[in-house]
Design a protein around this motif. Structure first.
Motif, short mmCIF file in Angstrom:
data_model
loop_
_atom_site.label_atom_id
_atom_site.label_comp_id
_atom_site.label_asym_id
_atom_site.label_seq_id
_atom_site.Cartn_x
_atom_site.Cartn_y
_atom_site.Cartn_z
N TYR A 134 0.81 -1.22 0.00
CA TYR A 134 0.00 0.00 0.00
C TYR A 134 0.84 1.27 0.00
N ASP A 135 2.11 1.18 0.28
CA ASP A 135 2.95 2.37 0.42
C ASP A 135 2.99 3.16 -0.89
N LYS A 136 2.58 4.42 -0.81
CA LYS A 136 2.55 5.34 -1.96
C LYS A 136 1.64 4.84 -3.09
N LYS A 137 0.67 4.01 -2.74
CA LYS A 137 -0.25 3.49 -3.75
C LYS A 137 -1.71 3.80 -3.43
N VAL A 138 -1.96 4.52 -2.35
CA VAL A 138 -3.32 4.89 -1.96
C VAL A 138 -3.56 6.31 -2.44
N THR A 139 -4.40 6.46 -3.46
CA THR A 139 -4.62 7.78 -4.05
C THR A 139 -5.77 8.55 -3.41
N GLN A 140 -6.72 7.85 -2.79
CA GLN A 140 -7.83 8.54 -2.13
C GLN A 140 -7.39 9.07 -0.77
N SER A 141 -8.31 9.65 -0.03
CA SER A 141 -7.96 10.23 1.27
C SER A 141 -7.52 9.17 2.26
N ALA A 142 -8.17 8.00 2.23
CA ALA A 142 -7.78 6.91 3.13
C ALA A 142 -8.39 5.60 2.64
N LEU A 143 -7.71 4.52 2.91
CA LEU A 143 -8.21 3.18 2.61
C LEU A 143 -8.26 2.41 3.93
N ILE A 144 -9.45 1.90 4.24
CA ILE A 144 -9.65 1.14 5.47
C ILE A 144 -9.65 -0.34 5.12
N VAL A 145 -8.70 -1.11 5.69
CA VAL A 145 -8.57 -2.54 5.39
C VAL A 145 -8.86 -3.33 6.65
N ALA A 146 -9.73 -4.34 6.50
CA ALA A 146 -10.08 -5.19 7.65
C ALA A 146 -10.59 -6.53 7.14
N GLY A 147 -10.66 -7.49 8.04
CA GLY A 147 -11.22 -8.79 7.70
C GLY A 147 -12.73 -8.79 7.85
N ASP A 169 -10.67 -7.74 3.42
CA ASP A 169 -9.71 -8.78 3.04
C ASP A 169 -10.18 -10.10 3.65
N THR A 170 -10.65 -10.98 2.80
CA THR A 170 -11.24 -12.24 3.29
C THR A 170 -10.21 -13.17 3.93
N THR A 171 -8.93 -12.88 3.73
CA THR A 171 -7.89 -13.75 4.32
C THR A 171 -7.57 -13.36 5.77
N ARG A 172 -8.05 -12.21 6.20
CA ARG A 172 -7.76 -11.77 7.57
C ARG A 172 -8.77 -12.35 8.55
N LYS A 173 -8.27 -12.77 9.70
CA LYS A 173 -9.13 -13.37 10.71
C LYS A 173 -9.26 -12.50 11.95
N ASP A 174 -8.38 -11.53 12.12
CA ASP A 174 -8.40 -10.70 13.33
C ASP A 174 -9.47 -9.63 13.21
N LYS A 175 -9.66 -8.89 14.30
CA LYS A 175 -10.69 -7.86 14.34
C LYS A 175 -10.10 -6.44 14.38
N THR A 176 -8.83 -6.32 14.05
CA THR A 176 -8.23 -5.00 13.99
C THR A 176 -8.49 -4.36 12.63
N VAL A 177 -8.33 -3.04 12.59
CA VAL A 177 -8.59 -2.26 11.37
C VAL A 177 -7.33 -1.49 11.01
N ASP A 178 -6.95 -1.53 9.74
CA ASP A 178 -5.81 -0.75 9.25
C ASP A 178 -6.33 0.49 8.51
N LEU A 179 -5.91 1.65 8.94
CA LEU A 179 -6.27 2.89 8.27
C LEU A 179 -5.05 3.39 7.50
N MET A 180 -5.12 3.29 6.16
CA MET A 180 -4.02 3.73 5.29
C MET A 180 -4.30 5.16 4.82
N ILE A 181 -3.45 6.08 5.27
CA ILE A 181 -3.63 7.48 4.86
C ILE A 181 -3.13 7.64 3.44
N GLY A 182 -4.01 8.18 2.54
CA GLY A 182 -3.67 8.33 1.13
C GLY A 182 -3.24 9.74 0.76
N THR A 183 -2.86 9.91 -0.49
CA THR A 183 -2.32 11.19 -0.96
C THR A 183 -3.36 12.30 -0.97
#
Length: 221
Positions: A134-147, A169-183
């Motif tokens: 995801y590094d330098k590949k998120v063009t929107q304001s943010a991408l939220i990734v979770a299982g 992401d269907t491969t994730r089993k945990d309940k945490t959320v990743d917030l990717m800040i975009g450009t």
């Protein structure tokens, strides 16, 4: 036959016959009526011709089928149909554990954003630079990734950043959320805007149709 001298002529003229001569030309009423009728006909033809020209230049050939509403052709598939999102109850910020990652070239965004989210009640587990995918590949304001188990939490996190999108992401089993800040990120949404976004996130609008009917242009003859 008698010889008659019309009154007032002083006897200077002698006329034969039993009727007085006409002293002026008869009115040509027949010609006047004919001229008026011809004028009306000419004006009518001129008006009809002008009306036909108007229809031609406006694409109207007088055919009722051509003037009917455009018919729809079979649907054209869209490139990426929008998946249907089910309404669901969202957790409060205290029930969301997230990681904040900076996917831009601007320094310090992950820490400042994580600090503000913590002040708003979210549990921030970690922050730092975004993972390589995801590094330098998120063009929107943010991408939220979770299982799948954290979809409701991901929607709650997305309310804090206007213009963000949620990725499950269907491969994730945990309940945490990743917030990717975009450009396109500038700042977090105001608490009032986040509250409005929360209503929409909990009750998303119906999905867009997989195909869009394409109107058929009117036929030309």
């Amino acid at each position: 036959m008698s010889m008659l001298t019309p009154s007032g002529m002083g006897g200077k003229y002698r006329v034969t016959g039993d009727t007085y001569p006409r002293m002026r030309r008869p009115r040509k009423r027949g010609r006047i009526v004919a001229a008026l009728v011809a004028s009306v006909v000419v004006l009518g033809l001129f008006g009809w011709g002008a009306l036909q020209l108007f229809h031609v230049f406006n694409g109207d050939d007088g055919d009722t089928k051509a003037n009917a509403a455009p018919q729809s052709r079979p649907c054209t598939l869209t490139a990426t149909p929008t998946p249907a999102l089910k309404p669901m109850a969202l957790p409060q910020p205290a029930g969301v554990t997230m990681n904040v990652y900076n996917a831009t070239v601007r320094g310090g965004l992950a820490k400042s954003t994580a600090d503000e989210l913590a002040r708003r009640g979210f549990k921030v587990k970690t922050f730092g630079n975004a993972p390589a995918p995801y590094d330098k590949k998120v063009t929107q304001s943010a991408l939220i990734v979770a299982g799948p188990a954290a979809e409701a939490a991901a929607r709650e996190a997305g309310t804090q950043v206007a213009g963000s999108t949620v990725k499950i992401d269907t491969t994730r089993k945990d309940k945490t959320v990743d917030l990717m800040i975009g450009t396109a990120f500038s700042s977090l949404a105001s608490p009032a805007d986040a509250a409005k976004a929360r209503i929409v996130a909990a009750n998303p609008p119906p999905a867009k149709p997989a195909c869009t009917p394409t109107p058929t242009a009117p036929s030309r003859h």
